[in-house]
Scaffold this motif. Structure first.
Motif, PDB file in Angstrom:
ATOM      1  N   ASN A 171       0.760  -1.279   0.193  1.00 35.89           N
ATOM      2  CA  ASN A 171      -0.073   0.045  -0.087  1.00 35.89           C
ATOM      3  C   ASN A 171       0.800   1.389  -0.070  1.00 35.89           C
ATOM      4  O   ASN A 171       0.475   2.500   0.186  1.00 35.89           O
ATOM      5  N   ILE A 172       1.869   1.035  -0.215  1.00 38.75           N
ATOM      6  CA  ILE A 172       3.025   2.242  -0.502  1.00 38.75           C
ATOM      7  C   ILE A 172       3.354   2.287  -2.141  1.00 38.75           C
ATOM      8  O   ILE A 172       3.670   1.582  -2.615  1.00 38.75           O
ATOM      9  N   ASP A 173       3.141   3.720  -2.534  1.00 41.32           N
ATOM     10  CA  ASP A 173       3.502   3.722  -4.032  1.00 41.32           C
ATOM     11  C   ASP A 173       4.858   4.106  -3.707  1.00 41.32           C
ATOM     12  O   ASP A 173       5.602   4.906  -3.301  1.00 41.32           O
TER      13      ASP A 173
ATOM     14  N   SER B   4       9.794   3.529  -9.210  1.00 41.13           N
ATOM     15  CA  SER B   4      11.457   3.810  -9.187  1.00 41.13           C
ATOM     16  C   SER B   4      11.703   5.509  -9.158  1.00 41.13           C
ATOM     17  O   SER B   4      12.643   5.847  -8.418  1.00 41.13           O
ATOM     18  N   TYR B   5      10.902   6.196  -9.741  1.00 41.22           N
ATOM     19  CA  TYR B   5      11.036   7.514  -9.632  1.00 41.22           C
ATOM     20  C   TYR B   5       9.886   8.229  -8.477  1.00 41.22           C
ATOM     21  O   TYR B   5       9.658   9.453  -8.650  1.00 41.22           O
ATOM     22  N   THR B   6       9.540   7.541  -7.572  1.00 40.13           N
ATOM     23  CA  THR B   6       8.936   8.146  -6.279  1.00 40.13           C
ATOM     24  C   THR B   6       9.851   7.863  -5.218  1.00 40.13           C
ATOM     25  O   THR B   6       9.738   6.974  -4.374  1.00 40.13           O
ATOM     26  N   PRO B   7      10.740   8.677  -4.922  1.00 42.61           N
ATOM     27  CA  PRO B   7      11.612   8.318  -3.958  1.00 42.61           C
ATOM     28  C   PRO B   7      11.291   8.528  -2.578  1.00 42.61           C
ATOM     29  O   PRO B   7      11.688   7.584  -1.563  1.00 42.61           O
ATOM     30  N   GLU B   8       9.855   9.197  -2.471  1.00 44.45           N
ATOM     31  CA  GLU B   8       9.594   9.248  -1.086  1.00 44.45           C
ATOM     32  C   GLU B   8       9.070   7.913  -0.574  1.00 44.45           C
ATOM     33  O   GLU B   8       9.095   7.528   0.696  1.00 44.45           O
ATOM     34  N   GLY B   9       8.404   7.285  -1.684  1.00 44.37           N
ATOM     35  CA  GLY B   9       7.741   5.769  -1.438  1.00 44.37           C
ATOM     36  C   GLY B   9       8.908   4.780  -1.205  1.00 44.37           C
ATOM     37  O   GLY B   9       8.779   3.962  -0.339  1.00 44.37           O
ATOM     38  N   VAL B  10       9.888   4.923  -2.134  1.00 43.99           N
ATOM     39  CA  VAL B  10      11.001   4.015  -1.873  1.00 43.99           C
ATOM     40  C   VAL B  10      11.493   4.096  -0.658  1.00 43.99           C
ATOM     41  O   VAL B  10      11.969   3.024   0.249  1.00 43.99           O
ATOM     42  N   ASN B  11      11.701   5.391  -0.099  1.00 40.06           N
ATOM     43  CA  ASN B  11      12.258   5.483   1.119  1.00 40.06           C
ATOM     44  C   ASN B  11      11.447   5.155   2.321  1.00 40.06           C
ATOM     45  O   ASN B  11      12.116   4.835   3.560  1.00 40.06           O
ATOM     46  N   ALA B  12      10.207   5.077   2.198  1.00 41.78           N
ATOM     47  CA  ALA B  12       9.349   4.766   3.213  1.00 41.78           C
ATOM     48  C   ALA B  12       9.567   3.163   3.286  1.00 41.78           C
ATOM     49  O   ALA B  12       9.465   2.618   4.338  1.00 41.78           O
ATOM     50  N   VAL B  13       9.901   2.312   2.202  1.00 43.39           N
ATOM     51  CA  VAL B  13      10.075   0.827   2.130  1.00 43.39           C
ATOM     52  C   VAL B  13      11.416   0.770   2.710  1.00 43.39           C
ATOM     53  O   VAL B  13      11.797  -0.150   3.539  1.00 43.39           O
ATOM     54  N   ALA B  14      12.403   1.599   2.408  1.00 43.18           N
ATOM     55  CA  ALA B  14      13.671   1.452   3.163  1.00 43.18           C
ATOM     56  C   ALA B  14      13.672   1.677   4.572  1.00 43.18           C
ATOM     57  O   ALA B  14      14.387   1.050   5.064  1.00 43.18           O
TER      58      ALA B  14
ATOM     59  N   THR C  81      -1.308   4.582  -7.691  1.00 46.59           N
ATOM     60  CA  THR C  81      -1.808   3.223  -7.934  1.00 46.59           C
ATOM     61  C   THR C  81      -2.059   2.281  -6.687  1.00 46.59           C
ATOM     62  O   THR C  81      -3.022   1.557  -6.707  1.00 46.59           O
ATOM     63  N   ALA C  82      -1.469   2.594  -5.617  1.00 45.04           N
ATOM     64  CA  ALA C  82      -1.692   1.758  -4.432  1.00 45.04           C
ATOM     65  C   ALA C  82      -3.268   2.273  -3.956  1.00 45.04           C
ATOM     66  O   ALA C  82      -4.004   1.445  -3.399  1.00 45.04           O
ATOM     67  N   ALA C  83      -3.567   3.498  -4.128  1.00 47.89           N
ATOM     68  CA  ALA C  83      -4.875   3.955  -3.575  1.00 47.89           C
ATOM     69  C   ALA C  83      -5.907   3.211  -4.723  1.00 47.89           C
ATOM     70  O   ALA C  83      -7.053   2.697  -4.218  1.00 47.89           O
ATOM     71  N   GLU C  84      -5.775   3.101  -6.035  1.00 46.18           N
ATOM     72  CA  GLU C  84      -6.381   2.530  -7.136  1.00 46.18           C
ATOM     73  C   GLU C  84      -6.703   1.259  -6.919  1.00 46.18           C
ATOM     74  O   GLU C  84      -7.977   0.733  -6.975  1.00 46.18           O
ATOM     75  N   ARG C  85      -5.762   0.221  -6.360  1.00 49.28           N
ATOM     76  CA  ARG C  85      -5.734  -1.224  -6.177  1.00 49.28           C
ATOM     77  C   ARG C  85      -4.711  -1.467  -5.118  1.00 49.28           C
ATOM     78  O   ARG C  85      -3.965  -2.112  -5.268  1.00 49.28           O
ATOM     79  N   PRO C  86      -5.539  -1.214  -4.003  1.00 50.85           N
ATOM     80  CA  PRO C  86      -4.568  -1.531  -2.858  1.00 50.85           C
ATOM     81  C   PRO C  86      -4.457  -3.025  -2.388  1.00 50.85           C
ATOM     82  O   PRO C  86      -5.356  -3.843  -3.200  1.00 50.85           O
ATOM     83  N   PHE C  87      -3.698  -3.419  -1.518  1.00 48.55           N
ATOM     84  CA  PHE C  87      -3.588  -5.003  -1.196  1.00 48.55           C
ATOM     85  C   PHE C  87      -4.880  -5.518  -0.943  1.00 48.55           C
ATOM     86  O   PHE C  87      -5.808  -4.982  -0.145  1.00 48.55           O
ATOM     87  N   ARG C  88      -5.085  -6.588  -1.624  1.00 48.85           N
ATOM     88  CA  ARG C  88      -6.415  -7.477  -1.401  1.00 48.85           C
ATOM     89  C   ARG C  88      -5.736  -8.860  -1.121  1.00 48.85           C
ATOM     90  O   ARG C  88      -4.995  -9.159  -1.758  1.00 48.85           O
ATOM     91  N   ARG C  89      -6.422  -9.570  -0.229  1.00 50.82           N
ATOM     92  CA  ARG C  89      -6.492 -11.073  -0.153  1.00 50.82           C
ATOM     93  C   ARG C  89      -7.565 -11.720  -0.458  1.00 50.82           C
ATOM     94  O   ARG C  89      -8.750 -11.267   0.225  1.00 50.82           O
ATOM     95  N   ASN C  90      -7.532 -12.661  -1.265  1.00 47.97           N
ATOM     96  CA  ASN C  90      -8.617 -13.593  -1.775  1.00 47.97           C
ATOM     97  C   ASN C  90      -8.215 -15.090  -1.363  1.00 47.97           C
ATOM     98  O   ASN C  90      -7.573 -15.524  -2.216  1.00 47.97           O
ATOM     99  N   GLY C  91      -8.527 -15.529  -0.200  1.00 48.18           N
ATOM    100  CA  GLY C  91      -8.136 -16.870   0.015  1.00 48.18           C
ATOM    101  C   GLY C  91      -6.546 -16.887   0.013  1.00 48.18           C
ATOM    102  O   GLY C  91      -5.941 -16.128   0.895  1.00 48.18           O
TER     103      GLY C  91
END
Length: 395
Positions: free
Chosen positions: A34-36, A39-49, A106-116
């Motif tokens: 759920n984090i965008d 490669s060119y979204t450094p704020e999101g990459v750094n949140a993962v970092a 993208t994460a807001a449009e189709r966030p993490f989902r679990r189906n089984g």
């Protein structure tokens, strides 16, 4: 079947340790998906970092976080995270990337989902699922008393050819005995022992503008030169086994009544072996050196390049060891070659025995249908942990 190294935790013990971590794995997967983090979204990459840095610190690693310092005209990229865990046995390099191919929103449009047993969302398979599998495999080993010597690399730019992290990975390769890359397994469950080399090439044609109706003879049409080059480039397909060439982007000209003075081609070149890759690369250079329109000149540059990952004897031994561990765990495993590149190409080209596709099973990467098989998380993470524990048997 190779015997476990003395002191290695049993597979049942490792599997239980991994299984205890599954709920936490799942929560972290949802958080990261759920984090965008294109490669060119450094704020999101750094949140993962930040997440990876915290997990490595929790595991007892000495963590270094290296900020990207772009040159003039370069895009800002995210940070590189390197965690070093002292231990015994061969020195292992584990590599996973934090970036995806998806844009903001993208994460807001189709966030993490679990189906089984199926998880979906941007980056589930490529490669947040594998990145987390690496961290939890190390955690399970630590939980069971294992102390392998590992350097864990989480890089911010693999999806664009690792332009800022590649030289760090090459330098680290020289200090290690083997590399395990955490891309997810293929959709059919295969791990990866060979990858094609890839060159992203940019060709710029320079002609001369002229009035298309009044003085066309004074013009030198760069678009025409590029079009003829496309035919020559595509004629290279099939000339060498495993070599593919694709002119995927073309842009040029200003108006229909002006002879085009400029045109740009973006070309994807791939080859399975170093020999055929280099031969095809030389053929492209020759085409660019002699444009088919008089008076037009052309320039060639590499935007990104990965050398082929060829299955060395050492890599084959790693694959056989992984297959034997999988058999002990109760599932069949095979290794395969694939046409896509990863950071495994970099370590392999540096001479390091390398195995890839060691994350859980996933598929439909780079698409809105991307998925991860959650039922594969525990067995595949156990496989990875056991491979780390027993890797000396293959080296």
């Amino acid at each position: 079947m190779p015997s476990p190294q003395p002191g290695s935790p049993s597979l049942s013990t490792l599997r239980e340790a991994v299984a205890r971590r599954f709920d936490r794995y799942l929560a972290e997967l949802e958080e990261l998906v759920n984090i965008d983090c294109g490669s060119y979204t450094p704020e999101g990459v750094n949140a993962v970092a930040t997440h990876v840095e915290a997990e490595l610190s929790r595991l007892g690693a000495d963590v270094q976080r290296i900020a990207h310092e772009p040159a003039d005209g370069e895009a800002q990229l995210g940070d590189l995270v390197v965690g070093r865990l002292g231990g015994t046995g061969p020195r292992l390099l584990l590599i996973g990337h934090m970036d995806t191919v998806f844009g903001l929103g993208t994460a807001a449009e189709r966030p993490f989902r679990r189906n089984g047993d199926r998880a979906t969302g941007p980056g589930t398979s490529d490669m947040k699922g594998g990145l987390l599998a690496g961290l939890h495999a190390i955690g399970a080993l630590r939980d069971t008393g294992g102390t392998p010597a590992i350097t864990f690399v989480a890089n911010p730019d693999e999806e664009i050819g690792s332009p800022s992290s590649g030289h760090h990975i090459r330098a680290l390769a020289a200090e290690h005995d083997a590399a395990l890359v955490l891309e997810c397994a293929r959709a059919n469950g295969d791990i990866v022992s060979a990858r094609k080399g890839v060159a992203d090439l940019v060709i710029e044609f320079h002609g001369r503008a002229a009035h298309a109706g009044v003085e066309p003879e004074k013009g030198r049409n760069a678009i025409l030169a590029a079009a003829r080059a496309v035919e020559q480039l595509h004629a290279l397909n099939g000339k060498w086994e495993g070599v593919t060439v694709n002119a995927g982007v073309i842009a040029g000209g200003t108006r229909p009544n002006v002879i085009a003075a400029e045109c740009r081609l973006e070309v994807d070149l791939r080859g399975a072996t170093a020999q055929t890759f280099d031969q095809a690369r030389s053929a492209v250079t020759a085409i660019v050196a002699s444009p088919a329109v008089r008076g037009v000149i052309a320039d060639l540059r590499e935007a990104a390049m990965h050398r082929p990952m060829e299955a060395s004897q050492a890599t084959k031994r790693l694959a056989r060891l992984a297959e034997s561990i999988a058999a002990e765990l109760g599932f069949e495993l095979h290794d395969a070659a694939t046409g896509g590149a990863s950071d495994a190409n970099t370590t392999s080209a540096a001479g390091l025995p390398t195995l890839d596709g060691l994350g859980p099973v996933g598929g439909d990467d780079h698409s809105e249908d991307e998925w991860l098989d959650l039922s594969s998380v525990v067995p595949r993470t156990t496989l990875l942990a056991a491979l780390i524990s027993r890797i000396a048997l293959a080296l």
